[in-house]
Scaffold this active site. Structure first.
Site, PDB file in Angstrom:
ATOM      1  N   PHE A  75       1.924   9.405   3.423  1.00 52.56           N
ATOM      2  CA  PHE A  75       3.177   9.506   4.163  1.00 52.56           C
ATOM      3  C   PHE A  75       4.261   8.607   3.623  1.00 52.56           C
ATOM      4  CE2 PHE A  75      -0.124  10.518   7.267  1.00 52.56           C
ATOM      5  CZ  PHE A  75       0.220  11.836   7.460  1.00 52.56           C
ATOM      6  N   GLY A  76       3.923   7.673   2.764  1.00 46.89           N
ATOM      7  CA  GLY A  76       4.946   6.770   2.274  1.00 46.89           C
ATOM      8  C   GLY A  76       4.332   5.442   1.893  1.00 46.89           C
ATOM      9  N   VAL A 127       3.841   1.074   2.361  1.00 48.83           N
ATOM     10  CA  VAL A 127       3.744   0.000   3.332  1.00 48.83           C
ATOM     11  C   VAL A 127       4.168  -1.304   2.660  1.00 48.83           C
ATOM     12  CG1 VAL A 127       2.258  -1.187   4.967  1.00 48.83           C
ATOM     13  CG2 VAL A 127       1.781   1.181   4.362  1.00 48.83           C
ATOM     14  N   ASP A 145      -9.341  10.069  10.839  1.00 49.13           N
ATOM     15  CA  ASP A 145      -9.365   9.579   9.462  1.00 49.13           C
ATOM     16  C   ASP A 145      -9.979   8.186   9.401  1.00 49.13           C
ATOM     17  OD1 ASP A 145      -9.044   9.775   6.760  1.00 49.13           O
ATOM     18  OD2 ASP A 145      -6.911   9.318   6.752  1.00 49.13           O
ATOM     19  N   LYS A 183       5.800   0.305   7.670  1.00 50.56           N
ATOM     20  CA  LYS A 183       5.315   1.547   7.094  1.00 50.56           C
ATOM     21  C   LYS A 183       6.487   2.503   6.989  1.00 50.56           C
ATOM     22  CE  LYS A 183       1.700   4.899   7.689  1.00 50.56           C
ATOM     23  NZ  LYS A 183       0.513   5.260   8.423  1.00 50.56           N
ATOM     24  N   GLY A 185       0.814  -1.201   0.000  1.00 52.06           N
ATOM     25  CA  GLY A 185       0.000   0.000   0.000  1.00 52.06           C
ATOM     26  C   GLY A 185       0.845   1.247   0.000  1.00 52.06           C
TER      27      GLY A 185
END
Ligand SMILES: *[C@@H]1O[C@H](CO)[C@@H](O)[C@H](O)[C@H]1NC(C)=O
Ligand SMILES: *[C@@H]1O[C@H](CO)[C@@H](O)[C@H](O)[C@H]1NC(C)=O
Ligand SMILES: *[C@@H]1O[C@H](CO)[C@@H](O)[C@H](O)[C@H]1NC(C)=O
Ligand SMILES: *[C@@H]1O[C@H](CO)[C@@H](O)[C@H](O)[C@H]1NC(C)=O
Length: 968
Positions: free
Chosen positions: A673-674, A676, A789, A690, A669
């Site tokens: 933010f970056g 996974v 979220d 992550k 994924g």
């Protein structure tokens, strides 16, 4: 008015477009356009549509995304496509853009080799290809780039030796970063080619070997040298660093360096650093350095902030001169062979925040002067030979969060004044010779968030009632003391407790029922005491308890093998003469008129002797295990500081191995933010890693810290649990357990045309889990947390489909429980730069004001319920109907709901369903809709709290799983 504005705008757009189209590209640019299109054809995935503007007609090449031309607009000088999540290969066609000065493709998913052709971009000053998936060797042609100032190939999968020309022709290079790859061989620097302008050399986390080359001493402008985590060896490079007066950061940890003079003398090296007046951080941990710490260490720059000498072979005393380093905040000398006493002079270093001296042979008393270090937050003196008593002066350490004094020979009583350390989160005094009672002042330390370990001492007397104030503590271990009296029922107020060990004391009376009601308790050991009476039913009924030990007490009564007892064996009940029941190996409960009145006692006593022999053995090994468990408990829970020794240390290299070098096939994924990745550790633990974007990691380090802080402090079965964090200057990652069943999103909207697979029972159970997790975040966790979220992709499912909330990255810490702020919310700081929530799930008030609140989460939860019932994404409804999902459902309420309910029954009623269940499912769907509508009311103040919702969901779950009793 509106149409007027619109038309003005369109005219403006038209003018711009006409201008762009008519501006003629010269022949050179036309050629470069071709090269760019050829580069684009190597890109197989552009998830953000970044290159949509790159097409053969229409737009002038100078305004294509990421492209910059010179002022005359006749040459292309910059291509910056960093952080666009592009997948594909780097086309050699780029080499035809001969005027390029800056090429930045960092933080994408480029695979394959670095094209050797890039070596013909002779004007290139900056080349950044970091944070991609590039493999193979570094082409030696890059050595032709004579103008190159900045070279960053870090965090790829590059292998092979560093080509010598790279460091040779590049006399203009100021910044070299090849870190975090798999490069081998020596550092190729020879005296003929000096990197005289070099200021940064970052080669950490590779497999470089050999010595640090002499020729590096020509780089006299070096400020930052990071060679950490390689296979470098030889004596510390004294002659080299002596020639670097501007050095600020020197990282040589985790190599095989030794000291001078046959590994006995550290002085020449420290002396060679004395001229670097801006020196700030020295990291030499995890080498083989021998010798004493020389007094000359006090002559290092007064600007020095951190010293790491841990995990070496240093011996002898700690020189008092070290206290000249008045700016030091962190001193780590742990895991060496240091002896002598702790110099009281350490207290002169008034900025010290963390002091690690553990695992040495330090003796004598703990100097009272340590209590005078005003900002001390962590003091670890564990595993030494310290004697005497714990100084009263620790009461002055108002910032102290963690105090580790375990495994020493400390005597005397626990000073009540420790109770004044009001920020203490961990207190571990275990395995000493402490006596006296547990002072109520210490028991009343309500700040303790993580654990209290007083085990294996000589403490006596009763448990102080004040212990009940520790409502945030996760583990309490008081085992192996001489504590006595009864256990107060008030212990049930330690609401966060997961681990309670009272074994090996002289407690008597009953175990209070309130202990079984502790909502998160997993481990309870009361063995080897004098407890009597029945084991409370609440313990058997506890849904969370997994490990239990009641052995060697005087318990009596009937034991079933149900509830939390169902997984237990006789081992948990040994040595209690009065217990009987259905656990294998336990005497059956007999009817009143015991016949065989003679045989029974004889049999029982033989049985008891045998059991005892067996059990003592078991008990010993279990005790050992307990200790391990407690240390692990400490690992699993943490606090602000990410770099905590007590976490399982998973190195960057282990992460590389676990994820196959962060290979594309392990990518599961990507978020804002970056990325996974999934992976498997050596011990077969399946993990999700992550990884934060390196640039984002810099910009968003606030977010990283926040995420760690929240993740580590909040513990609940429906919140994802952090295994550890990995943080290096250029790499930040969270290691989480891998959830085998992926996200709820995947189950609600399966790809490849599969039909959604969850039935209503599962969905209700998942919603119940989510509600419980949120209720914990809002109402019970040590710091109140707004998730911010909530959406199906942030809900993960484990093996047995238990739902766990994840992605607290943008969660806002609202306030501590005892915070004086009366408001239920926190205002966003504009510098946060983070928007709360995702489209479709955001509460309407977020659009108007700028406050995140628990009631915003309630709104998102309501949307989730409606989404699950209707099977429609809130964003789809926005597109199709132009209204929000809740408005759409509301427009059907209450009389036109039937089609929605029918639709839901078709989608998620289990395939085999007795007809009589129909009404039940119908009811449940209606209730979910109503709850969803209540949660999504526009006025936040009329929405229910997560506590109300959780209890409502609990009721629904109960109803749907045992419906027959309710069906008439
Ligand atoms: C080219 O890009 C422009 C601007 O983004 C876009 O409007 C146009 O549709 C694109 N043309 C093609 C053929 O993709
Ligand atoms: C560069 O341009 C030349 C012609 O100008 C062409 O022959 C060559 O194929 C181009 N190189 C690449 C790698 O596209
Ligand atoms: C400590 O560091 C600060 C900031 O770098 C500096 O101004 C100060 O002079 C240093 N203190 C000493 C004692 O050198
Ligand atoms: C420290 O250890 C050394 C040997 O390594 C020994 O000679 C010395 O006496 C010890 N000092 C103290 C204070 O124990």
């Amino acid at each position: 008015m509106g149409s007027c504005k619109f038309s003005k705008f369109s005219v403006l757009c038209l003018i711009i477009i006409l201008f762009e189209v008519s501006a003629k590209e010269n022949a050179q640019l036309v050629k470069e356009r071709v090269s760019l299109l050829s580069f684009k054809s190597g890109i197989v995935l552009d998830p953000k549509g970044a290159l949509q503007s790159w097409n053969s007609s229409g737009v002038h090449v100078c305004i294509w995304t990421g492209v910059k031309c010179n002022n005359a607009r006749d040459r292309l000088v910059q291509l910056d496509l960093s952080g666009l999540s592009l997948h594909g290969r780097i086309s050699p066609a780029l080499a035809n853009i001969s005027s390029l000065a800056i090429l930045d493709l960092s933080r994408n998913f480029f695979e394959g080799h670095i094209p050797a052709e890039l070596g013909s971009l002779l004007m290139l000053r900056q080349l950044s290809l970091s944070w991609n998936l590039l493999e193979g060797n570094i082409p030696s042609e890059l050595g032709f780039l004579g103008e190159l100032v900045y070279l960053d190939l870090g965090s790829n999968r590059l292998a092979g030796d560093i080509p010598a020309p790279l460091f040779c022709n590049g006399s203009s290079l100021e910044y070299i970063d090849l870190s975090n790859n798999s490069l081998t061989g020596k550092i190729p620097l020879s005296n003929e080619c000096g990197l005289t302008e070099l200021r940064f050399l970052l080669l950490w986390s590779n497999r470089l070997e050999g010595h640090v080359p002499e020729a590096l001493s020509n780089s006299s402008k070096l400020e930052w040298l990071d060679l950490e985590s390689n296979l470098l060896r030889g004596e510390l490079p004294s002659d080299i660093v002596r020639k670097m007066p501007l050095l600020q950061f020197l990282y040589l940890s985790y190599n095989d360096f030794v000291s001078h003079d046959g590994n006995t003398n550290l002085e020449p090296f420290l002396a060679s650093l004395a001229n670097s007046s801006n020196f700030q951080e020295l990291e030499l941990a995890g080498n083989n350095l021998g010798g004493e710490i020389p007094p000359i260490i006090g002559d290092l720059s007064a600007n020095l902030v951190q010293i790491h000498l841990d995990e070496n072979l240093l011996y002898g005393p700690i020189p008092p001169q070290i206290s000249n380093l008045l700016n030091l905040t962190l001193l780590n000398l742990s895991s060496n062979f240091l002896n002598g006493t702790i110099p009281p002079e350490l207290c002169r270093m008034g900025k010290l925040e963390r002091v690690y001296l553990s695992n040495n042979s330090l003796s004598g008393e703990i100097p009272a002067a340590l209590g005078e270090i005003p900002h001390l937050g962590l003091l670890d003196l564990s595993k030494n030979k310290l004697s005497g008593s714990i100084p009263n002066s620790f009461a002055n350490l108002s910032q102290l969060r963690r105090l580790f004094l375990f495994e020493n020979q400390l005597t005397g009583t626990i000073p009540p004044s420790l109770g004044e350390c009001i920020n203490l989160e961990i207190l571990d005094l275990s395995h000493n010779e402490l006596s006296g009672t547990i002072p109520c002042e210490v028991a009343a330390l309500s700040s303790l968030k993580l654990y209290l370990n007083l085990s294996s001492n000589h403490l006596q007397g009763p448990l102080p009632l004040e212990l009940s104030k520790m409502d945030m503590v996760l583990a309490i271990d008081l085992s192996s003391n001489n504590l006595s009296g009864s256990v107060p029922p008030q212990l049930g107020s330690c609401i966060a407790l997961e681990y309670l060990n009272l074994s090996g004391n002289a407690f008597e009376g009953p175990v209070p029922a309130s202990i079984g009601q502790l909502p998160y308790l997993r481990v309870l050991d009361v063995s080897s005491n004098q407890f009597s009476g029945r084991i409370p039913e609440s313990i058997e009924a506890s849904p969370t308890l997994r490990q239990l030990n009641f052995s060697f007490n005087k318990f009596s009564g009937n034991i079933s093998n149900e509830g939390s007892f169902s997984s237990l064996t006789i081992d948990s009940f040994l040595g209690n003469k009065g217990l009987c029941g259905t656990i294998k190996g336990m005497p059956k409960c007999r009817k009143k008129h015991a016949y065989h009145s003679l045989m029974l006692p004889i049999l029982l006593s033989i049985f008891a002797v045998l059991l005892c022999i067996f059990a003592c053995h078991q008990l010993r090994s279990r005790f050992k295990k307990k200790l391990v468990v407690l240390n692990r408990g400490d690992l699993e829970v943490g606090e602000k500081e990410e770099k905590e020794l007590k976490y399982p240390r998973i190195s960057y290299r282990q992460l590389i191995q676990a994820t196959g070098g962060f290979s594309p096939s392990s990518l599961i994924g990507s978020g804002r933010f970056g990325h996974v990745y999934k992976g498997v550790l050596h011990d077969n633990t399946r993990i999700a890693v992550k990884v934060l974007d390196s640039k984002a990691a810099g910009e968003l380090s606030g977010s990283f810290k926040r995420e760690c802080q929240v993740l580590k402090r909040t513990r609940h079965r429906n919140l994802i649990r952090i295994i550890t964090t990995c943080s290096k200057p250029d790499f930040k990652a969270l290691v989480l357990p891998l959830m085998s069943n992926g996200s709820l999103e995947r189950h609600l909207y399966p790809s490849h045309g599969l039909s959604p697979s969850l039935d209503l029972v599962q969905l209700v159970s998942i919603c119940n889990d989510v509600a419980e997790g949120l209720a914990y975040l809002h109402h019970y966790s040590p710091v109140r947390v707004v998730h911010c979220d909530l959406k199906p992709s942030n809900i993960l499912l484990d093996d047995d489909m238990t739902a766990l909330l994840t992605d607290f990255g943008i969660a806002k810490l609202v306030k501590g429980i005892d915070d004086k702020l009366a408001d239920d919310s926190v205002s966003f700081n504009s510098t946060d730069g983070l928007l709360c929530g995702s489209v479709g799930y955001i509460a309407p008030e977020y659009g108007m004001g700028k406050r995140a609140s628990t009631l915003g989460d309630v709104y998102s939860f309501g949307v989730l319920l409606l989404e699950i019932v209707t099977g429609r994404r809130p964003t789809d409804v926005l597109v199709d109907e132009g209204s929000s999902l809740h408005e759409w459902v509301k427009s059907h309420y209450p009389n036109k709901l039937e089609p929605i309910v029918k639709q839901a029954m078709l989608r998620c009623a289990p395939s085999v369903m007795p007809a009589c269940y129909n009404k039940v499912w119908n009811d449940v769907i209606l209730e979910l809709i109503e709850l969803g509508l209540i949660c999504t009311q526009n006025n936040p103040s009329t929405r229910p709290t997560m506590l109300d919702i959780a209890s409502e969901m609990g009721r629904l779950k109960q109803y749907i799983s045992t419906p027959l009793s309710q069906v008439d």
